[in-house]
Scaffold this motif. Structure first.
Motif, PDB file in Angstrom:
ATOM      1  N   GLY A  13       3.201   5.808  -2.603  1.00  0.00           N
ATOM      2  CA  GLY A  13       3.398   7.015  -1.809  1.00  0.00           C
ATOM      3  C   GLY A  13       4.865   7.287  -1.556  1.00  0.00           C
ATOM      4  O   GLY A  13       5.320   8.433  -1.619  1.00  0.00           O
ATOM      5  N   ASN A  27       0.805  -1.227   0.000  1.00  0.00           N
ATOM      6  CA  ASN A  27       0.000   0.000   0.000  1.00  0.00           C
ATOM      7  C   ASN A  27       0.835   1.273   0.000  1.00  0.00           C
ATOM      8  O   ASN A  27       0.449   2.262  -0.594  1.00  0.00           O
ATOM      9  N   GLY A  28       1.953   1.261   0.660  1.00  0.00           N
ATOM     10  CA  GLY A  28       2.733   2.492   0.797  1.00  0.00           C
ATOM     11  C   GLY A  28       3.761   2.725  -0.284  1.00  0.00           C
ATOM     12  O   GLY A  28       4.400   3.780  -0.321  1.00  0.00           O
TER      13      GLY A  28
END
Length: 71
Positions: A44, A40-41
């Motif tokens: 980012g 998920n990161g």
């Protein structure tokens, strides 16, 4: 600025060499990288390192400080 750019270029070169060596010699490394890229990161993290592309970045220089604003 030149010293900073040279340091970043060296870090990128070294990381690329390590990535190539590990990819070639360690099958588990490929699995680990795949998991990292699917996490998920990850996107980012990539954006934090380099926004680039079509987004605008505004740098404000004031009182010996630089403020970066992403527009």
């Amino acid at each position: 600025m030149k010293q900073l750019l040279e340091a970043l270029a060296n870090a990128t070169k070294h990381l690329s060499l390590l990535d190539a060596a590990f990819t070639e010699n360690y099958p588990d490394y490929k699995k680990m990288i795949r998991k990292l890229e699917e996490s998920n990161g990850y996107k980012g993290l990539c954006r934090e390192i380099y926004v680039g592309g079509k987004k605008k970045i505004i740098a404000i220089f004031r009182d010996n400080c630089i403020t970066i604003i992403r527009a």
